[in-house]
Design an enzyme around this catalytic site. Structure first.
Site, PDB file in Angstrom:
ATOM      1  N   ASP A  10      -9.408 -11.795   5.668  1.00 58.01           N
ATOM      2  CA  ASP A  10      -8.510 -10.997   4.834  1.00 58.01           C
ATOM      3  C   ASP A  10      -7.635 -11.925   3.989  1.00 58.01           C
ATOM      4  O   ASP A  10      -8.088 -12.990   3.592  1.00 58.01           O
ATOM      5  CB  ASP A  10      -7.659 -10.076   5.729  1.00 58.01           C
ATOM      6  CG  ASP A  10      -7.357  -8.740   5.074  1.00 58.01           C
ATOM      7  OD1 ASP A  10      -6.658  -8.750   4.046  1.00 58.01           O
ATOM      8  OD2 ASP A  10      -7.804  -7.705   5.578  1.00 58.01           O
ATOM      9  N   HIS A  48      -1.701  -7.461   3.041  1.00 61.00           N
ATOM     10  CA  HIS A  48      -2.881  -6.732   3.491  1.00 61.00           C
ATOM     11  C   HIS A  48      -3.436  -7.304   4.795  1.00 61.00           C
ATOM     12  O   HIS A  48      -3.734  -6.570   5.746  1.00 61.00           O
ATOM     13  CB  HIS A  48      -3.938  -6.773   2.390  1.00 61.00           C
ATOM     14  CG  HIS A  48      -5.114  -5.871   2.591  1.00 61.00           C
ATOM     15  ND1 HIS A  48      -6.206  -6.238   3.360  1.00 61.00           N
ATOM     16  CD2 HIS A  48      -5.393  -4.634   2.121  1.00 61.00           C
ATOM     17  CE1 HIS A  48      -7.096  -5.261   3.347  1.00 61.00           C
ATOM     18  NE2 HIS A  48      -6.630  -4.271   2.607  1.00 61.00           N
ATOM     19  N   SER A  52      -9.489   0.099   4.480  1.00 64.25           N
ATOM     20  CA  SER A  52      -8.974  -1.157   5.020  1.00 64.25           C
ATOM     21  C   SER A  52      -8.125  -0.927   6.257  1.00 64.25           C
ATOM     22  O   SER A  52      -7.986  -1.819   7.093  1.00 64.25           O
ATOM     23  CB  SER A  52      -8.126  -1.887   3.971  1.00 64.25           C
ATOM     24  OG  SER A  52      -8.915  -2.525   3.014  1.00 64.25           O
TER      25      SER A  52
END
Length: 733
Positions: free
Chosen positions: A139, A202, A527
């Site tokens: 990520d 994220h 996600s």
């Protein structure tokens, strides 16, 4: 990608296309070379991979090898990333040992309440070896100082761990036991943190969702208040930073897979994806997941955020787990009150109230100097608004936009109206709400008929969603665009309004100019659903450490519960086998297992030849009449039949299940099928005498369907376990 603005749809397409063209003008260097990945399959058994790679490169590039080579893959599989001209690519592609060559393209990034919503409480039984499970997260990196990653009470990492903590400005601990970063082209930009540290948020969010510690009183400025936690709080985390502000390069993702497999991770979480599908061995995600599977590692992947149109799913390889996103019973509303005291309820996540400011319609404030008129400024397109007219005001926009243009033009707030679905609330860089067309038109009429219109935007409130769970509109749908008779997605999990840890370097909306910086944030996307399933897969692994990736995947799919087709009209194309059920997944009763040989048979049936497969597997795999497997014979936990319009149905499946429940047990087949479809199971009773025993059966699907898609199911029931598989028959369009 965690956020998605798609209304009107053509407008979103233009935004996406423009962004792609700006970020990827040609991908070529000044000498005409472009970056490619050369995939060569399994590592050679007769010497180091780099020797063969260097020999091939020298033959093609001569003295340019050092300047053109980007990176090697030499730990878990064989290949490299390199800059090539068209002629060099053609020459290299014809060499022995090359499986495929494909561009080094960029990919995109695709919880206080969610675990409790699934019935997975803090008091659930835990396996003693949960702390030996290592979750690998590919990520944007991680913020190690977050409370979600404290190592208080953790012992030293398990002895199987072979990884490292790379960088001088990040410190690993006994929770985050490894951290690496990748940028094969070396093109760092201003503001990039050249380390595994997360400046986007994220990666921190996904890692804490999968395996974060319990953190009480977590919230986004009071919203979603509760205890944030991951699925396996005692597990370890290994971080592989492959995504940067300009995207996630394929070469870096493969390098991370290469390391993660060799490092000793148990599960890989991958909330990254393409907008369009690729064949299996020209897709770096499928390649990485294949080699992970060969090494006993399951890859949990986000299905994608390109829904709700059909066949938008891109994670379709049968050896990994594709996860759709669905809602939890929490929704957010933001009210706007106009100067006439009329109040309308919209959708957004707004932490800052805005009291009694002038409001202007975007269509009445075009940036004429820059060549815009009201037909574009009404949508608040980039540079379309006149700063002199909107500064210090709330702007009404005729589309769901990200708020960049109103903010840059000096607006203080934003009200949006369109016909788009309102099942997801997003954050914006300024106070905002999203109205439907009915209430939006009333706001528009008020502005047009009032000399000095004003509006107040309130702070968001939350309420219970009685329709949950249902699959979010953004979640990518099936059918499978590569192999039509493999059902995808595999299942769904919470992916809407998920609270998890955040990088304090990234603003709440992830948009420059937003002045809010927090430690926990609310996001929506596949996600977010992917790391939920990653955590559950790790939980199952902690009870069954010897289970194969296919066995773990089967346990998740066959214990999932189907969702209502009233709230999910796309049925299994939206949610696959159903909604993941973590408390049942540990004890599935039966599993549909598969190994490398099964996938090789499947690939033979898909048209791959023996030469390619021998390179991929590193053995003497061949495709012959004996092992060319029809897609319907792959031991998959779901069944799919695609037909042509008006074609009658006649399909035969072979499956084998392994007993992991009671040593002696009798399972009876229970079939549910719609009118016109005849489904038979032979034998209809499976009698097991021991654990680990395998029994086979066949399923025959015959008849006709009168709609474009019908749903059926097969359940093996022993009175204690209900092992459910969806059966889908649909018309190819």
């Amino acid at each position: 990608m965690a956020n998605r603005f798609s209304s009107p749809s053509w407008l979103f397409f233009l935004f996406t296309l423009a962004s792609f063209l700006l970020a990827n003008p040609t991908g070529a260097s000044e000498d005409g070379r472009k970056a490619y990945i050369v995939y060569m399959g399994e590592l050679p058994k007769d010497g180091p991979a780099t020797s063969l790679q260097t020999s091939m490169l020298q033959e093609v590039l001569g003295s340019n090898v050092s300047t053109c080579l980007l990176c090697n893959y030499k730990k878990s599989f064989n290949g490299f990333a390199v800059k090539l001209t068209d002629d060099e690519r053609e020459k290299l592609g014809g060499m022995d040992g090359v499986v495929s060559i494909f561009p080094n393209e960029k990919m995109q990034l695709e919880t206080t309440k969610s675990w409790d919503f699934m019935g997975f409480s803090q008091k659930v039984t835990r396996a003693a070896i949960e702390s030996d499970i290592i979750v690998g997260v590919l990520d944007t990196g991680i913020w190690p100082e977050s409370d979600s990653f404290s190592d208080e009470g953790f012992r030293a990492p398990p002895s199987k761990w072979k990884g490292t903590c790379q960088s001088s400005n990040i410190t690993c601990n006994n929770k985050i036991i490894g951290a690496r970063y990748y940028r094969s082209d070396g093109n760092f930009t201003e503001g990039d943190i050249v380390s595994p540290r997360d400046s986007d948020g994220h990666g921190t969010h996904t890692a804490s969702t999968a395996a974060g510690n319990l953190v009480s009183m977590a919230s986004l400025n009071g919203l979603a208040l509760g205890t944030a936690r991951g699925g396996v709080p005692s597990a370890r985390i290994a971080v592989y930073k492959v995504c940067w502000p300009d995207g996630c390069h394929a070469a870096d993702i493969l390098a991370a897979f290469d390391d993660a497999i060799a490092d000793g991770v148990d599960i890989i979480s991958l909330s990254i994806g393409y907008r369009f599908p690729r064949s299996y061995f020209e897709d770096p995600l499928a390649i990485g997941a294949f080699h992970a599977m060969k090494n006993g590692i399951l890859t949990s992947s986000s299905a994608g955020n390109n829904g709700p149109n059909p066949a938008t799913i891109t994670k379709v390889e049968p050896w990994s787990l594709s996860v759709a996103a669905s809602t939890i019973d929490r929704k957010f509303f933001t009210k706007v009150q106009l100067g006439n005291n009329n109040t309308y309820e919209g959708v957004s996540i707004n932490t800052i109230p805005l009291d009694d400011y002038p409001i202007i319609y975007g269509g009445d404030a075009p940036n004429i100097t820059a060549g815009f008129n009201g037909s574009s400024s009404r949508y608040c397109l980039r540079n379309s608004l006149d700063e002199k007219l909107v500064k210090g005001k709330i702007v009404l926009c005729d589309a769901l936009v990200n708020g960049v243009e109103p903010l840059s033009a000096g607006a203080v707030g934003m009200v949006m109206q369109d016909e788009g679905l309102q099942d997801v609330a997003y954050s914006f860089p300024l106070p905002a709400t999203h109205l439907d067309l009915t209430e939006g038109s009333r706001a528009s009429m008020y502005i047009n008929t009032t000399s000095n219109p004003t509006a107040t935007i309130f702070k968001t409130t939350e309420s219970k969603d009685g329709l949950a769970p249902f699959v979010a509109s953004f979640s990518s749908r099936g059918p499978n665009p590569i192999t039509s008779d493999i059902l995808k997605p595999d299942l769904t999990a919470p992916g809407v309004h998920i609270l998890a840890a955040w990088s304090p370097l990234s603003p709440v909306s992830r948009i420059k100019g937003d002045k809010r910086f927090v430690h926990y944030n609310l996001l929506s996307g596949t996600s977010m659903s992917c790391p939920h399933v990653t955590g559950i897969a790790a939980y199952v692994k902690s009870f069954h450490p010897t289970w194969s990736p296919a066995a773990i995947k089967s346990s998740l799919m066959t214990t999932a519960f189907p969702l209502s087709n009233e709230t999910n009209p796309d049925a299994e194309f939206a949610y696959g086998a159903g909604h993941v059920n973590p408390s049942k997944a540990v004890y599935p009763g039966l599993i549909y297992d598969a190994d490398v040989a099964d996938y090789i048979k499947f690939l033979c049936g898909q048209g791959y030849n023996a030469k390619q497969l021998q390179l991929v597997t590193g053995d003497r795999s061949t495709c012959s009449q004996a092992n060319i497997g029809a897609v319907w014979d792959l031991n998959y936990p779901s069944f799919a039949v695609s037909i042509l319009q008006s074609e009658s149905i006649s399909r035969y499946f072979i499956r084998t299940v392994t007993n992991v429940g009671s040593p002696t047990s009798i399972y009876k087949a229970k079939v549910t099928a719609p009118y016109g479809l005849n489904i038979t199971v032979e034998p209809g009773i499976l009698s097991f005498k021991s654990l680990g025993e395998k029994l086979s059966f066949n399923v025959t699907v015959e008849g006709v369907i009168h709609t474009s898609m019908v749903s059926a199911s097969l359940v093996w029931d022993d009175g204690m376990h209900q092992v459910r598989s969806p059966i889908v028959v649909y018309v190819l369009s």
